[in-house]
Motif scaffolding. Structure first.
Motif, mmCIF file in Angstrom:
data_model
loop_
_atom_site.group_PDB
_atom_site.id
_atom_site.type_symbol
_atom_site.label_atom_id
_atom_site.label_comp_id
_atom_site.label_asym_id
_atom_site.label_seq_id
_atom_site.Cartn_x
_atom_site.Cartn_y
_atom_site.Cartn_z
ATOM 1 N N ARG A 84 47.261 30.764 115.342
ATOM 2 C CA ARG A 84 48.427 29.959 115.695
ATOM 3 C C ARG A 84 48.082 28.492 115.479
ATOM 4 N N PRO A 85 48.808 27.813 114.599
ATOM 5 C CA PRO A 85 48.544 26.380 114.392
ATOM 6 C C PRO A 85 48.969 25.575 115.614
ATOM 7 N N PHE A 97 43.742 24.966 115.957
ATOM 8 C CA PHE A 97 44.404 26.268 115.943
ATOM 9 C C PHE A 97 43.862 27.138 117.068
#
Length: 148
Positions: free
Chosen positions: A2-3, A80
């Motif tokens: 997940r950025p 991230f």
């Protein structure tokens, strides 16, 4: 993966530091990167790939010509997350490059940090950072660029 956040300066058309806050975008669910031709959409993906793997696949020799011609320094930082619940981990990878000639650049700073109550540097050499990123993500640069 997940950025969380991306910081770019000196890459392609991004001369001044720009920050993309992916957390704000993620709050609404799925998001896209939109804009007219030449607005920097591919450069955002290049910045993520450069931060993670130290290469830009569409650049000659993976780094030639990526720095803005008016700049002598290029910096990318990408934060991230991996995992969920108690196994969730947050990482920040940072790379800074200096110009060596008109097209070529060399790495001056390279660091992978696990972000938490106290940040822990996991690697600070180019090869070690890239290897650790591959281990964390479970993806080589070829796998990553194919998926993205």
């Amino acid at each position: 993966m997940r950025p969380i956040a991306l910081s770019i300066s000196g890459l392609h058309s991004f001369r001044e530091k720009q920050v993309v806050d992916f957390e704000a975008l993620r709050e609404v669910g799925v998001f896209g990167i939109f804009g007219p031709t030449g607005s920097g959409k591919s450069s955002i993906l290049d910045a993520i790939t450069l931060a993670l793997y130290g290469k830009v696949e569409r650049a000659t020799n993976n780094t030639q010509g990526i720095m803005n011609h008016a700049e002598d320094t290029l910096s990318v930082a990408f934060t991230f997350e991996i995992g969920q619940g108690a196994s969730k981990r947050r990482y920040r990878v940072e790379r800074t490059y200096k110009r060596t000639d008109q097209l070529s650049v060399r790495t001056s700073v390279c660091r992978l940090t696990e972000v938490g109550h106290t940040d822990v540097v996991l690697a600070d050499k180019e090869r070690d950072v890239t290897g650790k990123v591959q281990q964390i993500l479970g993806l080589t640069i070829d796998d990553f660029t194919r998926a993205v």
